[in-house]
Design an enzyme around this catalytic site. Sequence first.
Site, PDB file in Angstrom:
ATOM      1  CG  HIS A  64     142.854  68.980  44.067  1.00 17.01           C
ATOM      2  ND1 HIS A  64     142.210  69.594  45.115  1.00 17.01           N
ATOM      3  CD2 HIS A  64     141.890  68.285  43.397  1.00 17.01           C
ATOM      4  CE1 HIS A  64     140.921  69.290  45.084  1.00 17.01           C
ATOM      5  NE2 HIS A  64     140.711  68.491  44.055  1.00 17.01           N
ATOM      6  CD  GLU A  66     146.620  72.697  46.016  1.00 16.58           C
ATOM      7  OE1 GLU A  66     145.965  73.601  46.572  1.00 16.58           O
ATOM      8  OE2 GLU A  66     146.148  71.987  45.100  1.00 16.58           O
ATOM      9  CB  CYS A  95     140.560  71.884  48.921  1.00 13.20           C
ATOM     10  SG  CYS A  95     141.388  70.342  48.465  1.00 13.20           S
ATOM     11  CB  CYS A  98     145.411  70.412  48.953  1.00 11.92           C
ATOM     12  SG  CYS A  98     144.905  69.774  47.325  1.00 11.92           S
TER      13      CYS A  98
END
Length: 167
Positions: A64, A66, A95, A98
């Site tokens: 992701h 992040e 999420c 993360c």
Amino acid sequence: MSYDLIVKPTFSLQDEHWMRLALEQASFAASQGEIPVGAVIVSQDKVIGVGYNAPITLNDPTAHAEVMALRDACANLGNYRLPHDATLYVTLEPCTMCVGALVHARVQKVIFAASEPKSGSLLSARQLLNNNGYYNHIFEYQSGCLQDEAAAVLSAFFKMRRAQKKQ
């Protein structure tokens, strides 16, 4: 008659500058066929890490934006923990995975653009940091910086995806 005022959070020009850099990362993700989410980590008024969504490209469900920005920042710093003033700017609400990574990296603050009703874990679907005492580190967060721009990028991407599926 009573009127409820909706007060939008205010962001500095500097916050908007960093979020625009995150939006550039999101656009790069879209150009790679990835969901357009971008992230930038800033410390002492300098970018220390950047990232964009790449789970499809890298065959890595943890890639992701992040996490990619965290990996970049930590590699640049030679440390698995971020500086005490590190702020993450990300175009979509983080999420659960993360948020956990941001806790472990000791980010000071997260500023995100658009909320994520299905998997957002700060304000939307789950409010993970509201469980005081559970985490050994808590960070500040703020939503809505360039929200309309980020939402437009995501909407355009998914509109394009739906059109491709119809063909």
